[in-house]
Design an enzyme around this catalytic site. Sequence first.
Site, PDB file in Angstrom:
ATOM      1  N   SER A 152       0.833  -1.194   0.000  1.00  0.00           N
ATOM      2  CA  SER A 152       0.000   0.000   0.000  1.00  0.00           C
ATOM      3  C   SER A 152       0.877   1.256   0.000  1.00  0.00           C
ATOM      4  O   SER A 152       1.698   1.431  -0.888  1.00  0.00           O
ATOM      5  CB  SER A 152      -0.963  -0.050   1.194  1.00  0.00           C
ATOM      6  OG  SER A 152      -1.980   0.913   1.063  1.00  0.00           O
ATOM      7  N   GLU A 247      -9.739  -3.347  -6.506  1.00  0.00           N
ATOM      8  CA  GLU A 247      -9.256  -2.222  -5.702  1.00  0.00           C
ATOM      9  C   GLU A 247      -9.157  -0.969  -6.550  1.00  0.00           C
ATOM     10  O   GLU A 247      -8.779  -1.008  -7.719  1.00  0.00           O
ATOM     11  CB  GLU A 247      -7.930  -2.536  -5.035  1.00  0.00           C
ATOM     12  CG  GLU A 247      -6.796  -3.014  -5.908  1.00  0.00           C
ATOM     13  CD  GLU A 247      -5.527  -3.222  -5.085  1.00  0.00           C
ATOM     14  OE1 GLU A 247      -5.102  -2.274  -4.399  1.00  0.00           O
ATOM     15  OE2 GLU A 247      -4.975  -4.325  -5.111  1.00  0.00           O
ATOM     16  N   HIS A 277      -7.434  -5.029  -1.995  1.00  0.00           N
ATOM     17  CA  HIS A 277      -6.200  -4.335  -1.634  1.00  0.00           C
ATOM     18  C   HIS A 277      -5.387  -5.144  -0.627  1.00  0.00           C
ATOM     19  O   HIS A 277      -5.916  -5.603   0.382  1.00  0.00           O
ATOM     20  CB  HIS A 277      -6.588  -2.980  -1.039  1.00  0.00           C
ATOM     21  CG  HIS A 277      -5.454  -2.058  -0.772  1.00  0.00           C
ATOM     22  ND1 HIS A 277      -4.724  -1.471  -1.774  1.00  0.00           N
ATOM     23  CD2 HIS A 277      -4.941  -1.597   0.398  1.00  0.00           C
ATOM     24  CE1 HIS A 277      -3.810  -0.687  -1.244  1.00  0.00           C
ATOM     25  NE2 HIS A 277      -3.909  -0.750   0.071  1.00  0.00           N
TER      26      HIS A 277
END
Length: 307
Positions: A152, A247, A277
């Site tokens: 991320s 995502e 995600h």
Amino acid sequence: MSSRQRADVAARFRHPRPDAQPGTPPSIEAIRAGFKALMAGMRVPETVRTAATTLGGLPALRVEPAAGGAGTSAAGTILYFHGGGWVCGSPETALSVTGHLVAKTGIAAYSVDYRLAPEHPFPAAIDDTLSAYRELLERGVDPSSIAFAGESAGGGLAVTTCLAARDAGLPLPTALAIFSPGLDATRSGESMRTKEDVDPFFTRESVGRTGAMYLAGADPHQPLLSPALYADLAGFPPMLIQVGTNEILLDDSTRLAARARQAGIDVILDVTADVPHVFQSLVGLLDEADEALERAALFLGQRIGRA
């Protein structure tokens, strides 16, 4: 691979709103507490051990294979950057990914506890991760034995730390392995719109809110904030980019991969269907998580081993 598993994950995590009233944005304290609670439920392998340390003047967590575990004592270092939208998270919240990478490769990792926004907005996190990398080099660690990894926001930091290291005249690591990276602070990818209905974690509004905390008024149209759009990737090491189709950040990965190819960089864009995600953290809930981590471990082992 189980369609039932994917459906269960989507239902379980559908747009969490920690400690917030409907229509009221959660406080930063609520965001951090909710993220910590969410990640505490992820599985960490028993075949690793952790120890608090420092790196580049920052708190860090060293993660290494437990004594007697399979694949121990492999050469090399994974420098890991945790996720959390630049506003939350820690090396502990990332252990479900870091731990499995270490267990599967036998390569020890340092996970950096970089400073967070809004208290420390851009470019504090990049300054911190670059300091951690610089200290490894100053210790005499060969850059050809170091790989950056992150999920991320941490995946984005792996890329921008490489940019900052190159600009500082430092040698680059041997590889990057990044999972659902955040690479576009302009939020201009088409997937921000087309994937919002299937992303169980984020909405465009939610990532825009936390992104603004990190930006603190900075122009997002620059390489260190939107490398998928503006980064010159010349000279970058080989990259593995893993992302799911469910995502809103999907296009961050696809556009970075396209830039890498245009720059002549070896890049593997590994897209898994119908997963969310950072699905790699869902070991035990998704078969695809373990399979993706196996592929990532193979990539890291090959690159560090080749060095």
